[in-house]
Design a protein around this motif. Structure first.
Motif, mmCIF file in Angstrom:
data_model
loop_
_atom_site.group_PDB
_atom_site.id
_atom_site.type_symbol
_atom_site.label_atom_id
_atom_site.label_comp_id
_atom_site.label_asym_id
_atom_site.label_seq_id
_atom_site.Cartn_x
_atom_site.Cartn_y
_atom_site.Cartn_z
ATOM 1 N N ARG A 18 -1.403 9.597 3.327
ATOM 2 C CA ARG A 18 -2.103 8.322 3.304
ATOM 3 C C ARG A 18 -2.370 7.850 1.876
ATOM 4 N N ALA A 19 -2.786 8.824 1.018
ATOM 5 C CA ALA A 19 -3.079 8.451 -0.367
ATOM 6 C C ALA A 19 -1.863 7.803 -1.020
ATOM 7 N N LEU A 20 -0.686 8.349 -0.714
ATOM 8 C CA LEU A 20 0.521 7.795 -1.326
ATOM 9 C C LEU A 20 0.906 6.452 -0.699
ATOM 10 N N ILE A 21 0.848 6.382 0.626
ATOM 11 C CA ILE A 21 1.236 5.130 1.297
ATOM 12 C C ILE A 21 0.333 3.985 0.867
ATOM 13 N N GLU A 22 -0.935 4.306 0.637
ATOM 14 C CA GLU A 22 -1.877 3.253 0.248
ATOM 15 C C GLU A 22 -1.511 2.620 -1.097
ATOM 16 N N GLN A 23 -0.684 3.333 -1.865
ATOM 17 C CA GLN A 23 -0.270 2.776 -3.159
ATOM 18 C C GLN A 23 0.731 1.634 -2.997
ATOM 19 N N VAL A 24 1.406 1.623 -1.846
ATOM 20 C CA VAL A 24 2.370 0.547 -1.601
ATOM 21 C C VAL A 24 1.604 -0.631 -1.023
ATOM 22 N N GLU A 25 1.604 -1.741 -1.733
ATOM 23 C CA GLU A 25 0.823 -2.868 -1.237
ATOM 24 C C GLU A 25 1.725 -4.022 -0.865
ATOM 25 N N LEU A 26 1.413 -4.643 0.255
ATOM 26 C CA LEU A 26 2.115 -5.861 0.658
ATOM 27 C C LEU A 26 1.067 -6.957 0.785
ATOM 28 N N ALA A 27 1.461 -8.188 0.479
ATOM 29 C CA ALA A 27 0.516 -9.294 0.579
ATOM 30 C C ALA A 27 0.019 -9.402 2.016
ATOM 31 N N SER A 53 -0.935 19.801 8.494
ATOM 32 C CA SER A 53 -0.745 18.390 8.841
ATOM 33 C C SER A 53 -1.915 17.553 8.341
ATOM 34 N N GLY A 54 -3.114 18.153 8.357
ATOM 35 C CA GLY A 54 -4.263 17.419 7.836
ATOM 36 C C GLY A 54 -4.101 17.115 6.359
ATOM 37 N N VAL A 55 -3.774 18.156 5.601
ATOM 38 C CA VAL A 55 -3.685 17.992 4.144
ATOM 39 C C VAL A 55 -2.513 17.093 3.769
ATOM 40 N N LEU A 56 -1.351 17.363 4.386
ATOM 41 C CA LEU A 56 -0.141 16.666 3.946
ATOM 42 C C LEU A 56 -0.027 15.254 4.517
ATOM 43 N N LEU A 57 -0.146 15.146 5.860
ATOM 44 C CA LEU A 57 0.101 13.844 6.488
ATOM 45 C C LEU A 57 -1.080 12.901 6.331
ATOM 46 N N ILE A 58 -2.212 13.354 6.882
ATOM 47 C CA ILE A 58 -3.378 12.470 6.927
ATOM 48 C C ILE A 58 -3.999 12.342 5.539
ATOM 49 N N GLY A 59 -3.848 13.395 4.728
ATOM 50 C CA GLY A 59 -4.458 13.368 3.402
ATOM 51 C C GLY A 59 -3.547 12.763 2.348
ATOM 52 N N ILE A 60 -2.624 13.587 1.839
ATOM 53 C CA ILE A 60 -1.771 13.148 0.730
ATOM 54 C C ILE A 60 -0.880 11.986 1.174
#
Lengths: 253, 671
Positions: free
Chosen positions: B253-262, B244-251
């Motif tokens: 988050r890295a992926l979600i952070e790519q989605v940007e909203l104003a 869960s650390g590697v997949l959820l909190i790690g990867i």
């Protein structure tokens, strides 16, 4: 008609069949007993009957209504009372308060209104019911003691009184005589018989065979989750399978 | 190439957090204590390494061995020995165990703030960051090393449990502590080692997180991420924690952070702040989604409750109430303006702490979310007041109502959750509320905050310090009336029944759902009003300063230390929290006192400061009574035998030295 009836109730934990196709019924005014060695599944059956555990199979009928999926507190309101082998008293409340909770639970929809009242009024009907039951069970002396300070034997009677305050039609008593001395057990037997005479159906889990044989009309013996015998006290005493399971193989009673 | 780098970086940062999450799972499984201070241990170890290496120039290798190898595990071992083992042995409640671990957290965070002043520091880098080519993809070496470390640690733990005798024993303790003890396994030793291992893992994670930069914000995030990883693993599975650390909190988050909203729109700003606080969202989601979460060691604690619930006699508490009320009414006459400002805060915190007494002491539900309820109430009241300009009371009530909604959102999971999982649910809700609303610059004013004015009601202006004091005092009175109604009569009995045995309550026809929702709603309402008062007192709503989520933990500990079972405890806690610093004349004293008292809660006679005070008072009363008895019975000189009888009130006055004993006895005889 039976007040409470279990129809082929089963409960499995992993691969273990704690309760396997058990049927049992108890009539108004009768005392039925459930006996068997430790771990035979008696308490699990009680949990299924009261709704604390959901059975894997079978039905629980209360007064002819199927209550198998009904939550515990609704069954209690419909007249199913219970005491616990592992005590579930309200240890921070006094004995009187323990009983009052049960008596008051039968009234509906008061909580929000009561929070905003300025002075609280005690319900005289509740108080008189609680006082009567405290007297009947001879625990009036402990009425204002905090339950957590009392010995286990007394607390079993407190649980009985608490269940009675909810005006039950059937009572499930789980090892209520354990922790009592012979004289107290004798006395308790008399109380249970009087309760039955007043029309309450009683289902008893009990290890004190003397008490069981003296007061119950009908006895069911379970072992490893299965019913191995059923009958009147004299039939059970004579039953070889019961002796083997209950008293241990090789022992003679 | 970009995605590969992104995923490796995400996996590595999540993997580091997973190490800490595995540590918390390890100690919880072996001892049944959920150590809320777990992340704080990692923070402490990280600062220790910084001090050794950067501060005292100890070579990095040696400094690492000392910090990660000795200080971290030693801290864990010592805490088990000094704090948690005695608690377990004395049959402490979940509330007390929680408070003790909060005490550890408070003391550790306090030390970090006192020594390193909580400013950003540049910690030593453990691995060089230069790129490293792997199959044509250039990846940063430090990230790969961190991943390797997670792999190595997981393998070592697996081998430890699989092949070593100690590992086998630990598994036995985890599965059946009662049986393990019977089969001559030294449970204490196993618990000590589990604590040392858990703390060691947290320390390792701490120094890795701090690699390059140490700051309080990252460290808070670290603690919360640790909780969320452990909960996703249901507090039981080490492999699940790693994953869960590697997949959820790690990867993740890295992926979600790519989605940007104003971030200028409200939705966008909420989205952004939730992404920034992703671990809190994961924690909340896991606690909502899991159908079953089993609390370890819950059965064992049932017997113990009675002692802590013993009550003072009604006559005595009535007397105490009247004298405290009188003292509070005349207080402004005694205090100077500066002290009066503190008294304002004391009254607001008394309401806030009463809201914890109500939900935890009266009904047995644990809440670590009060800063969320107080904050959301204060925020809503400020927004309503500033935009609609209604009468002041209406704005305050509006704040209270919004807080109630948040309380219901916490109460709903409370229908299924209990113990530590309920505590974490309320904390997670608090974190999410903070991230999404309170700390949101678009709707809550950011660091400047929102302007708040003191109320003016029915032509009465409560702007002045004395007027505002009495305004608050009236609200304290109302809050205590509400709390009293929640504790007495049929309603109080229902809550007491649910607190002592939910099973027993259900078996006699009590549906616990409505009472639980009601108590959370009532508690949140009180907290919301208290939050409004805090902002009115300071004339500003400022989320970071007033309602930072960690405050919830401090407040809970303060109330347990003060006495969670009665409203008197709320007063004691409020006094310690606000007034102790003023009296001593130094900041941080109150936190230190609360922290230390909380971690030693099992050793305080009476199990709270109020309980301790009560015991002292009763002892004093008994001594007095005995002295009076003695005075009555004492054989007199022959000429005195005529007046053996001494009325007791005169004797008491005589003992206090108000009148000479001889004169008193003669008067008594004369009348």
């Amino acid at each position: 008609m039976s007040v409470l009836e279990a129809r082929a109730v089963s409960k499995h934990f992993g691969g273990i069949r704690a309760v396997n196709d058990v049927s049992i019924a108890v009539e108004a005014g009768a005392i039925a007993s459930l006996i068997g060695p430790n771990g035979a599944g008696k308490t699990t059956l009680f949990d299924c009957l009261t709704g604390l555990t959901e059975p894997d199979g079978g039905h629980v009928m209360l007064d002819g209504t199927d209550v198998t999926r009904m939550p515990t507190h609704d069954r209690a309101r419909r007249g199913m009372g219970r005491t616990f082998q592992r005590l579930e008293v309200f240890s921070g409340l006094t004995v009187r308060e323990n009983l009052s909770v049960a008596a008051e639970a039968m009234r509906r929809g008061t909580i929000v209104r009561e929070i905003f009242r300025l002075r609280h009024t005690a319900d005289p009907a509740v108080a008189s019911l609680v006082d009567r039951i405290l007297d009947e069970l001879d625990i009036a002396w402990a009425a204002d003691r905090v339950a957590g300070d009392l010995p286990t034997g007394v607390l079993r009677i407190v649980e009985l009184g608490r269940a009675l305050c909810a005006r039950p039609r059937v009572m499930l008593l789980d090892e209520i005589a354990s922790g009592l001395d012979p004289a107290e057990t004798q006395h308790l037997g008399g109380i249970l018989q009087r309760l039955a005479e007043s029309g309450i159906a009683i289902l008893l889990i009990e290890h004190d065979l003397g008490l069981v044989l003296r007061i119950s009309g009908d006895i069911t013996v379970v072992d490893h989750g299965n019913v191995i015998a059923r009958g009147t006290p004299s039939e059970i005493v004579a039953n070889a399978a019961v002796r083997a399971a209950y008293l241990g193989k090789g022992e003679t009673a | 190439m970009f995605w590969a780098q992104l995923i490796v970086a995400g996996a590595a940062s999540g993997g580091v957090l997973a190490l800490s999450g595995m540590g918390i799972v390890l100690t919880y499984k072996a001892t049944g204590v959920f150590n809320l201070a777990h992340g704080a241990i990692g923070v402490f170890v990280a600062y220790t390494l910084y001090q050794l290496n950067t501060g005292w120039h100890v070579p990095l290798g040696i400094a690492l061995v000392i910090a990660v190898g000795i200080v971290g595990p030693g801290l864990g071992f010592g805490l088990e020995r000094v704090v948690f083992r005695p608690l377990q042995r004395s049959g402490a409640t979940t509330t007390e165990k929680l408070a003790a671990s909060l005490g550890v957290l408070i003391v550790l965070v306090g030390i970090v703030y006192v020594i390193w002043t909580g400013q950003t520091r540049v910690g030593p880098r453990l691995f060089p960051a230069h790129p490293f080519s792997l199959g044509g993809v250039r990846l940063p070496f430090d990230r790969l090393a961190e991943l390797g470390l997670l792999g190595a640690t997981s393998a070592a733990l697996w081998a430890f449990f699989r092949f070593t005798k100690l590992g086998l024993r630990m598994r036995a303790v985890v599965d059946r502590p009662d049986l393990a003890e019977l089969s001559s396994i030294d449970v204490n030793r196993v618990a000590g080692i589990a604590w040392a291992m858990g703390a060691g893992l947290s320390g390792l994670a701490g120094v890795l997180i701090a690699s390059g930069s140490l700051d309080p914000y990252r460290m808070t995030l670290f603690m919360i991420a640790t909780f969320s990883i452990a909960v996703v693993a249901r507090l039981t599975s080490l492999p699940m924690a790693a994953a869960s650390g590697v997949l959820l909190i790690g990867i993740g988050r890295a992926l979600i952070e790519q989605v940007e909203l104003a971030s200028t729109s409200v939705v966008g700003s909420i989205y952004q702040s939730l992404v920034a606080g992703l671990p809190a969202v994961v924690l909340f989601a896991a606690l909502l989604l899991y159908r079953r979460l089993d609390v370890l060691g819950e059965k064992a604690e049932k017997q113990q409750r009675a002692a802590s619930a013993r009550r003072a006699s009604p006559a005595r508490s009535a007397r105490a109430t009247i004298s405290i009320a009188a003292a509070l009414i005349i207080l402004p006459a005694v205090l100077g303006t500066g002290a009066l400002e503190q008294a304002h805060r004391f009254l607001a915190f008394t309401i806030l702490f009463a809201s914890i007494v109500v939900v935890t002491g009266f009904s047995g539900q644990i809440t670590l979310g009060q800063a969320g309820f107080a904050g959301i109430g204060a925020w809503a009241a400020a927004r309503i007041a500033n935009s609609l300009h209604p009468p002041a009371l209406i704005a305050m009530l509006g704040g209270g109502v919004v807080a109630v909604l948040a309380g219901l959102a916490a109460g709903y999971p409370a229908l299924r959750r209990r113990g530590i999982f309920l505590a974490l649910t309320t904390l997670a809700l608090n974190l999410v509320l903070f991230q999404a609303v309170l700390a949101n610059t678009t709707i809550a004013g950011g660091s400047t905050g929102l302007q708040v004015t003191r109320p003016s009601i029915f032509g009465l202006n409560f702007e002045g310090p004395v007027a505002f004091y009495y305004f608050e005092l009236v609200l304290v009175g109302l809050a205590f009336l509400l709390a009293r109604n929640l504790h007495s009569g049929a309603v109080g009995r229902v809550f007491g029944a649910i607190r002592d045995s939910e099973t027993g309550a259900r078996a006699v026809g009590v549906d616990p759902r409505t009472p639980k929702l009601v108590i959370f709603a009532a508690s949140a309402f009180m907290a919301g009003i208290a939050g409004v008062l805090l902002t009115q007192q300071a004339r500003v709503f400022s989320a970071d300063g007033q309602f930072f989520p960690l405050q919830s933990l401090f407040w809970f500990a303060a109330v347990v230390v003060g006495g969670v079972n009665s409203l008197g405890g709320a007063l004691v806690a409020g006094f310690i929290w606000v007034m102790l610093d003023v009296l001593v004349g130094a900041g941080g004293v109150s936190q230190l006192v609360i922290g230390i008292a909380a971690l030693l809660i099992g050793r305080i006679p009476g199990r709270s400061l109020l309980g301790f005070g009560r015991i002292l008072f009763e002892r004093w009363e008994m001594k007095l009574a005995r002295a009076v008895d003695d005075a009555r019975r004492r054989p007199r000189a022959p000429e005195d035998t005529a007046d053996m009888y001494v009325p007791s009130d005169l004797a008491i006055r005589a003992l206090r030295g108000e009148i000479p004993a001889r004169a008193g006895s003669r008067q008594g005889a004369g009348s």
